[in-house]
Write a protein that holds these residues in place. Structure first.
Motif, short mmCIF file in Angstrom:
data_model
loop_
_atom_site.label_atom_id
_atom_site.label_comp_id
_atom_site.label_asym_id
_atom_site.label_seq_id
_atom_site.Cartn_x
_atom_site.Cartn_y
_atom_site.Cartn_z
N ARG A 307 3.42 2.01 -3.40
CA ARG A 307 3.15 2.18 -1.96
C ARG A 307 4.42 2.15 -1.13
NH1 ARG A 307 -0.88 -1.31 -3.76
NH2 ARG A 307 -2.97 -0.38 -3.87
N TYR A 315 -1.68 4.37 4.23
CA TYR A 315 -2.31 4.45 2.91
C TYR A 315 -3.81 4.23 3.05
CZ TYR A 315 2.04 4.61 0.29
OH TYR A 315 3.23 5.01 -0.24
N SER A 316 -4.56 4.90 2.22
CA SER A 316 -6.02 4.77 2.26
C SER A 316 -6.49 3.46 1.65
CB SER A 316 -6.68 5.95 1.54
OG SER A 316 -6.40 7.16 2.23
N ASP A 317 -5.67 2.85 0.79
CA ASP A 317 -6.09 1.63 0.10
C ASP A 317 -5.26 0.41 0.48
OD1 ASP A 317 -3.76 2.39 -1.13
OD2 ASP A 317 -4.53 2.27 -3.18
N ALA A 413 -6.88 7.19 -4.57
CA ALA A 413 -7.03 5.92 -3.85
C ALA A 413 -5.94 5.74 -2.82
CB ALA A 413 -7.03 4.76 -4.84
N ARG A 414 -4.70 6.12 -3.15
CA ARG A 414 -3.58 5.94 -2.23
C ARG A 414 -3.69 6.88 -1.02
NH1 ARG A 414 -3.04 2.36 -5.44
NH2 ARG A 414 -1.15 1.76 -6.59
N GLY A 416 -6.52 9.19 -0.25
CA GLY A 416 -7.81 9.59 0.28
C GLY A 416 -8.08 11.06 0.04
#
Length: 543
Positions: A307, A315-317, A413-414, A416
């Motif tokens: 990340r 980031y989405s997560d 996941a990172r 989206g």
């Protein structure tokens, strides 16, 4: 009588005899990389150059009577494969230190460290190659894991991508890292629930523990570089672009080449700390013609997995936009100095914000010059509006196909779903007119040309997995993949007139695989063995 060397003999040969004179290659598919004449029956090599490509009878007529005759017996010959992004010293050190690239869980990492600690009871422990994205624990390792494996020992283990380390309690203490330590700009210190460092240090924060592991000696580096060169030749690589290079390593490489203990072509892009090698003098060449200095390697951001990649949106997560590793003023100053002496700039950029900033800086520094062939290393996440800018600015996309087939397990996941299409856009880049120079980023990845070719044309994991998230429409044709791994790296080094295709007059760099990568089913690509590697007209590997 010509000297006959069949594929069976190749497979039985373990040493490479010196041979001065003509070499005639025939008896299998020969892919030239030339659009107008993509295949040939024979290649005739004379000294360090290709003397003839075409009909076998004509090649035989031109060959010297004592020419070495290599009958491929169905094996396939190609222009020399070149890894357009690798870290040569790291490749060698991976083979000489604790290699963690086969760890499958936190517990397997703990077991590997414990076994190494038992076998090496004294001194700090350094290892590299772990990556947690497939681990069942679904987390980074931490200092408690390392303390279990090697109590009270200094342990520092580098993530496969080189953008994070995990350090033991003893390592953090030796470095003076506490809960009050402030992370440097461009870095993160991950912490546990009580606010204490958990051992994970991201990007520039890795430097906090750099002093607790003794740096490799010149003797160890020499051993590592010699081993890496032999390993790469055995895989079919004829050369590589060597990234983030220390000036001492260039001196060692030049010495090994002069001693004939290193036989590959290496174009070096220097670490900024060694920029004085480049900026006053521009690209240089040693006496063998194999080891060159091309420019400098800079970092805009970190890696997606840890990340640190700089994103335009969070980031989405997780929270945050990633990290910017090079300040604008420093980066532009180095770029303008490099341009003044004709040195190339290679800038690491992963995230869409990282790539946009790099394009912006390049545009400002180049001031309309589209001939400099500056490079963005990885070019992983790029917005729709920024893709055409590569070709417009003359910027090379230096990409690693294997990154996609590893990253696409966690990239959704990172990033989206909405921006996942921005990732690993090989076909989009080629359709836009950009040049893609393909490589592996070893030791981050294995450093195997078969894997890179397979990933580029098939875009499935090594065990054949892919789903709708993997954007299979971004896979490229086999002709395009071959060009990405042969001609494009030559172009990226201003050497396309001298190498990158099999044509009369060009340097004799040839890679031979036991299977024809251009026709076999995709899974069979991974089963092809490198059986012959020729650099500068010299056989540097035979299997």
């Amino acid at each position: 009588m010509r000297r006959i060397l069949t594929l069976a003999a190749l497979l039985a040969t373990t040493s490479v005899p010196a041979f001065a004179g003509d070499i005639l290659i025939h008896g299998g598919p020969i892919h030239t990389g030339v659009a107008a004449a993509p295949t040939a029956q024979a290649v005739l090599i004379r000294d360090d150059r290709i003397a003839f490509v075409g009909d076998l009878a004509a090649a035989k007529a031109k060959a010297a009577k004592d020419a070495r005759d290599i009958d491929l017996k169905g094996a396939a010959a190609f222009p020399g494969f070149v890894d357009a992004h690798a870290h040569l010293t790291g490749i060698g050190l991976r083979e000489l230190t604790l290699n963690l690239d086969q760890t499958t869980s936190v517990e397997s990492l703990v077991a590997a460290v414990k076994a190494y600690a038992d076998a090496h009871p004294e001194g700090p422990i350094y290892g590299r190659g772990w990556i947690e994205t497939h681990w069942p624990e679904k987390r980074f390792p931490n200092r408690a894991d390392l303390d279990r494996a090697a109590p009270r020992r200094i342990v520092v283990l580098e993530r496969a991508d080189g953008h994070a380390v995990v350090a033991s309690t003893a390592a953090l203490a030796a470095a003076g890292v506490t809960k009050d330590t402030v992370a440097p700009a461009g870095g993160q210190i991950l912490k546990g629930p009580a606010g204490e460092p958990d051992g994970m240090l991201i990007d520039h924060a890795q430097g906090l523990v750099a002093g607790v592991i003794p740096p490799p000696s010149d003797a160890l580096k020499r051993q590592a570089l010699e081993k890496a060169g032999a390993l790469y030749a055995s895989r079919g690589w004829t050369g590589l672009d060597n990234m983030s290079v220390d000036k001492a390593d260039v001196v060692i490489l030049q010495g090994l080449a002069r001693e004939k203990k290193f036989s590959l072509r290496v174009d070096n892009y220097m670490d900024p700390a060694s920029a004085d090698v480049v900026l006053p003098i521009g690209p240089s060449q040693d006496g063998t013609g194999l080891i060159r200095v091309r420019g400098i390697k800079l970092y805009m951001d970190g890696a997606l997995g840890s990340r640190g990649a700089a994103l335009l949106e969070p980031y989405s997560d997780a929270e945050g936009l990633g990290l910017q590793l090079t300040p604008r003023d420093k980066g532009l100053d180095l770029m303008k100095r490099a341009k003044a002496v004709g040195a190339q700039v290679a800038m690491h950029a992963i995230g869409d914000r990282g790539n946009r900033m790099t394009l912006d800086w390049f545009e400002e520094a180049l001031a309309g010059d589209t001939t400099a062939r500056w490079r963005i290393e990885h070019s992983q996440i790029v917005t729709d509006t920024d893709v055409p800018r590569f070709a417009k600015l003359g910027v090379i996309a230096s990409m690693q196909p294997s990154h996609a087939i590893g990253d696409l397990y966690f990239a959704p996941a990172r990033l989206g779903k909405a921006r996942l299409h921005e990732g690993y856009r090989w076909k989009d880049f080629l359709d836009s007119g950009a040049v893609i120079a393909a490589g592996s980023d070893a030791p981050v990845e294995v450093g195997d040309p078969r894997i890179e070719f397979y990933a580029a044309v098939y875009r499935h994991s090594l065990d054949g997995f892919a789903n709708a998230d993997w954007s299979l429409n971004e896979a490229v044709s086999r002709d395009q993949a071959l060009r990405m791994l042969t001609w494009a790296p030559a172009y990226a080094a201003f050497a396309e007139q001298d190498r990158g295709t099999l044509e009369a007059g060009k340097k004799a760099d040839v890679t031979v695989f036991s299977k024809d990568l251009m026709t076999v089913a995709p899974p069979e690509i991974l089963k092809a063995d490198a059986v012959l590697t020729i650099v500068d007209g010299k056989v540097v590997f035979e299997k």
